[in-house]
Design an enzyme around this catalytic site. Structure first.
Site, PDB file in Angstrom:
ATOM      1  N   ASP A 104       0.836  -1.194   0.000  1.00 40.49           N
ATOM      2  CA  ASP A 104       0.000   0.000   0.000  1.00 40.49           C
ATOM      3  C   ASP A 104       0.875   1.249   0.000  1.00 40.49           C
ATOM      4  OD1 ASP A 104      -2.319  -1.495   0.076  1.00 40.49           O
ATOM      5  OD2 ASP A 104      -2.456  -1.455   2.268  1.00 40.49           O
ATOM      6  N   TYR A 127       6.485  -8.232   8.884  1.00 42.41           N
ATOM      7  CA  TYR A 127       6.226  -6.794   8.979  1.00 42.41           C
ATOM      8  C   TYR A 127       6.466  -6.300  10.402  1.00 42.41           C
ATOM      9  CZ  TYR A 127       3.353  -7.563   4.743  1.00 42.41           C
ATOM     10  OH  TYR A 127       2.900  -7.918   3.501  1.00 42.41           O
ATOM     11  N   ASP A 129      -6.672   1.597   7.703  1.00 44.65           N
ATOM     12  CA  ASP A 129      -5.350   2.197   7.917  1.00 44.65           C
ATOM     13  C   ASP A 129      -5.507   3.714   7.994  1.00 44.65           C
ATOM     14  OD1 ASP A 129      -5.468   3.222   5.296  1.00 44.65           O
ATOM     15  OD2 ASP A 129      -4.217   1.632   4.467  1.00 44.65           O
ATOM     16  N   ARG A 146      -3.593  -4.887   7.982  1.00 40.73           N
ATOM     17  CA  ARG A 146      -4.581  -3.900   8.439  1.00 40.73           C
ATOM     18  C   ARG A 146      -5.875  -4.568   8.896  1.00 40.73           C
ATOM     19  NH1 ARG A 146      -7.053  -1.727   3.222  1.00 40.73           N
ATOM     20  NH2 ARG A 146      -5.853  -2.703   1.562  1.00 40.73           N
TER      21      ARG A 146
END
Length: 313
Positions: A39, A67, A81, A188
């Site tokens: 993203d 992550y 998000d 997310r």
């Protein structure tokens, strides 16, 4: 033109397509692709294929990923998000580390996850995010994913603007985590579901991808450093790149071939599988270390998904 992979440390605000477009100019070829979108707000590992390296990308899309992230508890957004409009607020009073760890444990392992509605998943031929932005209510079905690791690093009290307008604030908790997940997992959505599990709301405020398969930030180059090399006169063929064989060794299960096996695969023939029933794609290497093919060993006889070193007649 060189062939291989380039790991870019994607900057915030850039789409994955933006990075591909810039890299095509830097490496002097249109033949550049990526192995899994990040993203725009996210940073970190974006794996690019250049030249014949694009043929490896198919096998990296399904790799597990790692992550670091910051989850804000107490607010929900339409995108799950920080890029989306705040849609709800909820109390975080009484949420302590013990409650957080218990909720995180319930989201670890093999779980069913409903992807974020604002995502690239297609619904009747159209991207889900396009339907949401057109005002539709989109409900995506849950799908199985695996959260291998979900570690709580830090918890901080913070405040954010409330939905009542300028000047209003609401108390929130910012939670730093590290996760390792299977392909197709939405971090997310984990943030959203963590908030819901705790009786509140949640969304991501920061996301950094640190690993795709065996490729990590240690392999990564910034766009600034790559651009500086070209500006200093570095030719496209001399730009940083992980060669095909090294990239395949970092990303795939490895199999060492005999010269005869390498030649057979180069001619498009099948060879016996080393481990019949193995689901993972297998990088097959010649005695000189070069990448010959990526194999499918699900059956007793291995076939090549793709051949990188065709045999000369």
């Amino acid at each position: 033109m060189s062939d291989g992979l380039v790991v870019v440390d994607k900057p915030a605000g850039w789409s994955s397509h933006d990075v591909v477009a810039r890299s095509r100019r830097l490496y002097g070829t249109r033949k550049v692709g990526h192995a899994g979108t990040l993203d725009p707000m996210a940073t970190g590992v974006l794996v690019l294929g250049v030249g014949r390296g694009t043929k490896l990308l198919t096998f990296l899309v399904g790799a597990d990923k790692a992550y670091t992230a910051t989850i804000r508890l107490g607010q929900a957004t339409i995108t799950d998000d920080a890029e989306g409009e705040v849609t709800a607020t909820g109390g975080v009073a009484g949420l302590d580390r013990h409650a957080l760890e218990a909720a995180i444990s319930r989201l670890t392992g093999d779980i069913e996850q409903v992807p974020s509605a604002v995502s690239a998943i297609k619904v009747k031929g159209e991207r889900s995010y396009a339907r949401v932005r057109a005002g539709e209510d989109v409900e995506l079905p849950a799908r199985p994913v695996t959260v291998t690791r979900f570690d709580l690093l830090d918890v901080r009290e913070a405040s954010a603007e409330s939905m009542t307008g300028p000047g209003g604030v609401v108390g929130v908790l910012d939670v730093d985590v590290e996760v390792e997940v299977s392909s197709g997992t939405y971090v997310r959505a984990l943030a959203r579901d963590l908030g819901a599990d705790l009786g509140s709301h949640g969304h991501l405020t920061a996301l950094r991808r640190t690993r795709v398969g065996g490729l990590t930030l240690a392999h990564a180059h910034t766009l600034e450093s790559l651009t500086a090399l070209r500006d200093d006169g570095t030719e496209p063929a001399d730009m940083p790149m992980t060669p095909l064989a090294d990239a395949a060794r970092a990303a795939l299960v490895q199999r060492e071939l005999t010269a005869e096996q390498a030649r057979s695969l180069g001619f498009g023939q099948r060879i016996p599988s080393a481990q019949p029933g193995r689901e993972e794609p297998v990088g097959a290497f010649a005695p000189d270390g070069s990448l010959v093919a990526v194999l499918d060993e699900t059956r007793p006889t291995a076939r090549a998904h793709v051949v990188f070193a065709p045999a000369s007649s």
